[in-house]
Enzyme design. Structure first.
Site: not given
Length: 388
Positions: A130, A160, A238
């Site tokens: 992402h 992911d 992230s």
């Protein structure tokens, strides 16, 4: 002599006697102190009137650590871990190309930032999918502040995970140390390094708060066995590493639970054992090599309309697939397809259960399916195929 004179002489004599006694006691005290000092310094210490010399060959430590000393030792350990691990952490910036409607000129517009880490000395960098999703361009900034344009190697939306590559010299690339996530315990120390809000190489610490959590991937397929931590994870973290007390990678920071969007002490990381096989498949095949049965499934929101309360309903069978060779049946105008209710004794309640159960296997593995056909259970042996 008069009586008064005798009394005065007696008092004077008594005063001199007390003075002599005090002097003797003082000398005794000095001797005791000197003896104690000599005892503490011996046997490898010699003293003179003006100097004290200590034999440096002695290694006896007569001091004990105070709580402050212990705290400093802990701080030094964390500092050392950060200094060793931070060169492996990178800062990722992404942008998109857009064409102006009136001038038709193409402009590069910043899209977002994130974190990642160096996987190997060949320049492969791992991050979250992402972080780079829908980006036209990605640039990676190393710990020495040099910036390199990244090339996309492959992605795994359902996990992911994305793998990028940069053409930086090997001396600039320090691969992260990889640990294991199969022996983690709740309460153990962890560190998160990343770039929250664009603040590069930010360190936060905490503990493992829970294990076995589940989050939703970008492919809308759950990711299981997630690590939960209270180490502060914010937007921009992230794709960064979650490390143990040995400075080894145990997870990839991926998501937070927060009504406000900022850290609330509930962060989630993808376990490194999952990351390892995903990355290795991407590097070898350009994609994740999944074991497959060779069927398409009826969407879960339609299965109850066919009276199926649990299981994965087969819609069709792919030609020359493991399913067609094993005798599995799909739907026709006159009958329902087989309903898979277990795989090697693991209960299958829906399509997602079947997908996640297959992740535990490799192409070529033999499995036993239990299916419902005409409301009767039957077992079918099958050799798993490969997605590529």
């Amino acid at each position: 002599m008069s009586t008064l004179t005798v009394i005065l002489l007696s008092i004077i004599s008594l005063m001199y006697s007390c003075k002599d006694n005090n002097t003797a006691q003082s000398e005794d005290i000095k001797e005791i102190k000197s003896s104690e000092a000599t005892t503490q310094l011996s046997p490898n210490t010699t003293t003179t009137k003006d100097t004290i010399s200590i034999d440096k060959s002695t290694k006896t430590n007569t001091f004990t650590s105070s709580p402050l000393d212990l705290l400093k030792q802990n701080e030094k350990a964390i500092v050392t871990l950060f200094q060793e691990a931070s060169p492996s952490v990178v800062f990722i910036t992404t942008s998109v190309y857009q064409r102006d409607y009136w001038s038709r000129n193409v402009y590069e517009i910043p899209r977002g930032t994130g974190s990642g880490f160096i996987w190997d000395e060949d320049g492969h960098v791992v991050t979250n999918y992402h972080v780079i999703k829908d980006a036209s361009k990605a640039e990676i900034t190393l710990s020495d502040h040099s910036t390199w344009q990244a090339e996309l190697v492959g992605v795994a939306k359902e996990k992911d995970i994305a793998v990028l590559k940069i053409d930086a010299p090997k001396e600039k690339l320090k691969a992260i140390k990889k640990g294991s996530s199969n022996n983690l315990i709740v309460g153990q120390f962890v560190m998160a390094i990343g770039n929250p809000y664009g603040l590069d190489h930010t360190l936060t610490t905490g503990v493992i708060s829970a294990l076995g959590r589940e989050i939703q991937s970008q492919a809308r397929i759950p990711i299981r066995d997630i690590i939960q931590t209270d180490a502060a994870i914010n937007p921009g973290n992230s794709g960064g590493p979650l490390l143990n007390s040995s400075g080894e990678l145990i997870g990839v920071n991926s998501a937070i639970y927060s009504p406000s969007g900022a850290s609330s002490g509930i962060g989630f990381a993808i376990p490194v054992d999952v990351v390892k096989w995903v990355v290795n498949d991407i590097l070898k095949y350009g994609e994740v090599r999944r074991p497959v049965i060779g069927v398409s499934m009826v969407a879960e929101n339609y299965t109850k309309g066919f009276g199926i309360e649990k299981g994965a309903l087969i819609s069709s069978i792919f030609p020359d697939s493991p399913a067609s060779k094993s005798g599995l049946q799909g739907m026709t105008n006159s009958r329902l397809g087989d309903v898979i209710v277990s795989l090697d004794d693991k209960e299958i309640k829906n399509n997602t259960d079947l997908i996640l159960a297959l992740e535990k296997y490799k192409p070529g593995d033999k499995v036993k399916l239990t299916v419902l056909r005409n409301n009767k259970e039957m077992e079918i042996d099958l050799t798993l195929g490969s997605s590529n």
